[in-house]
Design a protein around this motif. Structure first.
Motif, short mmCIF file in Angstrom:
data_model
loop_
_atom_site.label_atom_id
_atom_site.label_comp_id
_atom_site.label_asym_id
_atom_site.label_seq_id
_atom_site.Cartn_x
_atom_site.Cartn_y
_atom_site.Cartn_z
N CYS A 15 4.28 5.52 6.04
CA CYS A 15 4.77 4.15 5.86
C CYS A 15 4.41 3.63 4.46
CB CYS A 15 4.19 3.22 6.92
SG CYS A 15 4.76 3.55 8.60
N ALA A 16 3.17 3.90 4.04
CA ALA A 16 2.72 3.44 2.72
C ALA A 16 3.54 4.06 1.60
CB ALA A 16 1.24 3.76 2.54
N LEU A 17 3.81 5.35 1.70
CA LEU A 17 4.56 6.04 0.64
C LEU A 17 6.02 5.62 0.64
CD1 LEU A 17 2.92 9.55 0.99
CD2 LEU A 17 2.78 8.05 -1.00
N THR A 18 6.56 5.26 1.79
CA THR A 18 7.93 4.75 1.85
C THR A 18 8.05 3.44 1.09
OG1 THR A 18 8.26 5.81 4.00
CG2 THR A 18 9.81 4.07 3.39
N VAL A 19 7.06 2.56 1.28
CA VAL A 19 7.03 1.30 0.53
C VAL A 19 6.89 1.57 -0.96
CG1 VAL A 19 5.69 -0.81 0.12
CG2 VAL A 19 6.16 -0.06 2.46
N ALA A 20 6.02 2.51 -1.31
CA ALA A 20 5.79 2.84 -2.73
C ALA A 20 7.08 3.36 -3.38
CB ALA A 20 4.68 3.86 -2.86
N GLU A 21 7.80 4.24 -2.68
CA GLU A 21 9.04 4.78 -3.24
C GLU A 21 10.10 3.70 -3.42
OE1 GLU A 21 8.66 9.29 -1.36
OE2 GLU A 21 9.72 7.70 -0.28
N TYR A 22 10.15 2.77 -2.49
CA TYR A 22 11.12 1.67 -2.61
C TYR A 22 10.78 0.80 -3.83
CZ TYR A 22 13.22 -2.90 -1.68
OH TYR A 22 13.88 -4.10 -1.81
N LEU A 23 9.52 0.40 -3.96
CA LEU A 23 9.12 -0.45 -5.08
C LEU A 23 9.30 0.27 -6.42
CD1 LEU A 23 5.86 -2.02 -3.60
CD2 LEU A 23 8.08 -3.13 -3.84
N VAL A 38 0.09 -4.10 -1.31
CA VAL A 38 0.63 -3.93 0.04
C VAL A 38 -0.40 -3.13 0.82
CG1 VAL A 38 2.54 -3.15 1.46
CG2 VAL A 38 2.97 -3.90 -0.88
N MET A 39 -0.95 -3.72 1.88
CA MET A 39 -2.04 -3.08 2.62
C MET A 39 -1.57 -2.54 3.96
SD MET A 39 -5.45 -5.42 2.10
CE MET A 39 -6.43 -4.17 2.91
N PHE A 40 -2.04 -1.34 4.28
CA PHE A 40 -1.84 -0.75 5.60
C PHE A 40 -3.22 -0.45 6.16
CE2 PHE A 40 2.14 -0.07 3.49
CZ PHE A 40 3.10 -0.16 4.50
N LEU A 41 -3.56 -1.06 7.29
CA LEU A 41 -4.88 -0.91 7.88
C LEU A 41 -4.76 -0.27 9.26
CD1 LEU A 41 -6.49 -4.36 6.95
CD2 LEU A 41 -6.80 -2.17 5.80
N ASN A 42 -5.23 0.94 9.39
CA ASN A 42 -5.30 1.62 10.69
C ASN A 42 -6.75 1.70 11.10
OD1 ASN A 42 -5.84 4.73 11.78
ND2 ASN A 42 -4.29 3.58 12.91
N LEU A 43 -7.10 1.04 12.20
CA LEU A 43 -8.48 0.97 12.65
C LEU A 43 -8.84 2.20 13.47
CD1 LEU A 43 -8.63 -2.78 13.72
CD2 LEU A 43 -9.23 -1.78 11.52
N GLY A 88 -1.06 0.53 11.01
CA GLY A 88 -0.70 1.89 10.64
C GLY A 88 0.74 2.26 10.92
N ALA A 89 1.37 1.56 11.86
CA ALA A 89 2.76 1.84 12.22
C ALA A 89 3.74 0.96 11.44
CB ALA A 89 2.97 1.67 13.72
N GLY A 90 3.25 0.20 10.47
CA GLY A 90 4.14 -0.59 9.63
C GLY A 90 4.52 -1.94 10.20
N ALA A 125 1.83 -2.45 -9.32
CA ALA A 125 1.34 -2.92 -8.02
C ALA A 125 0.59 -1.79 -7.33
CB ALA A 125 2.50 -3.40 -7.15
N ILE A 126 -0.14 -2.15 -6.27
CA ILE A 126 -0.96 -1.22 -5.52
C ILE A 126 -0.45 -1.15 -4.08
CG2 ILE A 126 -3.29 -0.67 -4.69
CD1 ILE A 126 -3.25 -0.57 -7.66
N VAL A 127 -0.34 0.05 -3.55
CA VAL A 127 -0.13 0.25 -2.11
C VAL A 127 -1.41 0.88 -1.58
CG1 VAL A 127 1.19 1.42 -0.33
CG2 VAL A 127 2.37 0.45 -2.30
N PHE A 128 -2.07 0.19 -0.67
CA PHE A 128 -3.39 0.60 -0.20
C PHE A 128 -3.30 0.94 1.28
CE2 PHE A 128 -7.71 0.13 1.28
CZ PHE A 128 -8.49 0.58 0.22
#
Length: 493
Positions: free
Chosen positions: A229-237, A210-215, A92-94, A180-183
């Motif tokens: 973090c997920a949306l930052t990756v999405a904006e970059y891509l 690109v997967m982000f898993l926070n348990l 979750g923290a990237g 692509a998918i950011v999950f």
């Protein structure tokens, strides 16, 4: 000059308090060094003059009031970005958790994002094909849109998320290479996280995800960071590499509950149901990061999933989400209980942007009229069912009985779809016409005569032909089957 602040004024849960700290910024990252030399990361979450409150990511266990050293980094939390980020799995923290090592960044970006000038936004058009009839035909997902899924505890929203991630694509020529998918999964158990990872790996789409898993066992601060973090990756891509990105975030209710716990630990005054008063603006800071920008080819589309406590759509999480987003896809518990997957409740679902992304030049010329007619006809099904519950089905008029039959076919042939069934848009549209062909033409008042002549009449003839074949099979003593609504083409080219 680098300064270390020795000692801590207070420790409260995962928070530490420092006094007399000048020139510090909100959301600034800090490095905390314990007595034994180990280091932890923290973030400034509250400031009162020179008194600051810091959230420690790994918790405050073992932190000393006297010998702890705190060092300011001078920048907010940043995400390492690179084209090689596709196919990677993060917490979750990237931080990478797939055992493939750290990301060698081309750049680092603030996870809070950069606000998009409204004048620079481009109106969303063109659709994303999910392969699911109820979504593609009736609540079409448009590129650059934010379209949440309202679900309930115990329903099959995780399976739906996996199916959409596996099947989603754009239909532009050469578009598959730029999609692509950011999950992002927040607050999930270990078995659910493993299910997501295994499903993507076995289906062969992990290289485009690109997967982000926070348990659920991870610190709540990571849960509040995960979607950013997920949306930052999405904006970059999307905006730097020119890709079309679909961001699937589940479960936003877990995120909101983490935010509530975090707010309570800071002593903030609670709002509705204990959630912080700024929940609306916090949601907006996430959802409004979807969209398209002029002169840039990429797009960020959001599909957040949230579970409504007690299936209450007036709960703060779905209520505020509905104000910010452009429609919703609602899942129905009664459909789920009857074995219909995906259990999409058609009537309360809508996509406010689909009207500008479907039809001639986008999907097919009959798509808008067909969707309107299916909505209208299914609404009459509910009226007929309500009447039947009062007077009995046998006492219904012939047209109400036709609507009852149409409703059963619609739910079991159109809404119901296999987990591995990927329908093209043409197949879904043709299936819709086959269902409408079971109703008299006079009842189809949302479609003009030209479309009825082209699509309805052809579907009607196909049904009559199939009925005749079944009748012949009965007379010859061979087995007959139900009408096959799934494999008949009525639209042509």
């Amino acid at each position: 000059m680098i300064l270390d602040y020795v000692g801590v004024k207070e420790i409260n849960g995962s928070l530490i308090v420092l006094d007399d700290v000048p020139n510090i910024s909100f959301d600034e990252m800090v490095t905390i060094q314990l007595e034994n030399g180990t280091q932890r990361q923290g973030r400034v979450v509250q400031m009162e003059g020179s008194r600051v409150v810091i959230q420690v990511f790994e918790g405050t266990r073992g932190i000393s009031l006297t010998n702890t050293r705190t060092r300011l980094t001078g920048h907010p939390m940043e995400m390492a970005l690179s084209p090689e980020i596709l196919g990677r799995v993060f917490n979750g923290a990237g931080r990478p958790i797939d055992g493939l090592g750290d990301i060698f960044p081309v750049k680092c970006a603030d996870i809070n994002g950069t606000p998009i000038n409204p004048v620079s936004r481009k109106y969303p058009q063109n659709y994303i094909n999910t392969g699911i009839s109820s979504i593609d035909v009736l609540t079409t997902l448009i590129r650059g849109q934010k379209l949440p899924i309202f679900s309930g505890s115990g329903m099959k929203h995780n399976e739906l998320a996996v199916q959409i991630a596996r099947q989603a694509k754009i239909t532009d020529k050469g578009g598959e290479d730029s999609f692509a998918i950011v999950f992002a999964a927040m607050g999930v158990t270990n078995d659910v996280a493993e299910y997501f990872h295994r499903s993507f790996e076995e289906s062969g789409v992990l290289g485009k995800v690109v997967m982000f898993l926070n348990l659920a066992s991870d610190p709540i601060i990571e849960r509040t960071l995960c979607p950013r973090c997920a949306l930052t990756v999405a904006e970059y891509l999307a905006f730097e590499l020119g890709m079309h990105i679909l961001v699937i975030m589940t479960d936003m209710t877990s995120y909101a509950e983490a935010l509530r716990e975090f707010s309570s630990s800071k002593g903030e005054i609670p709002g509705r149901k204990g959630f912080p008063g700024y929940l609306y603006s916090d949601f907006a800071s996430l959802y409004e990061r979807a969209g398209m920008i002029k002169d840039k080819p990429g797009s960020v589309t959001q599909l957040p999933i949230l579970t409504m406590p007690n299936d209450d759509v007036t709960h703060p999480v779905p209520d505020l989400t509905g104000y910010i987003t452009e429609g919703q896809i609602s899942l129905d518990r009664s459909l789920d209980a009857s074995g219909i997957y995906p259990p999409v409740s058609v009537l309360p679902s809508l996509s406010r942007l689909m009207k500008d992304g479907i039809g001639k030049g986008f999907t097919r010329e009959d798509h808008p009229a067909l969707a309107n007619q299916l909505f209208a006809s299914y609404a009459k099904v509910n009226d007929a069912r309500s009447l039947a519950s009062v007077i009995g089905e046998e006492e219904l008029s012939p047209i109400d009985k036709d609507y009852m039959k149409f409703g059963n076919l619609f739910e079991h042939r159109f809404l119901r779809q296999g987990f591995h069934e990927n329908r093209t848009l043409a197949q879904s549209l043709d299936l819709g016409w086959r269902l409408l062909a079971t109703l008299p033409r006079s009842e189809l008042d949302r479609v003009d005569d030209d479309l009825l002549d082209r699509y309805y009449e052809k579907a009607k003839k196909e049904i009559e032909k199939q009925k005749a074949e079944q009748e012949n099979a009965k007379q010859m003593g061979t087995d007959s089957t139900d009408l096959n609504f799934d494999q008949t083409t009525v639209g042509g080219k």
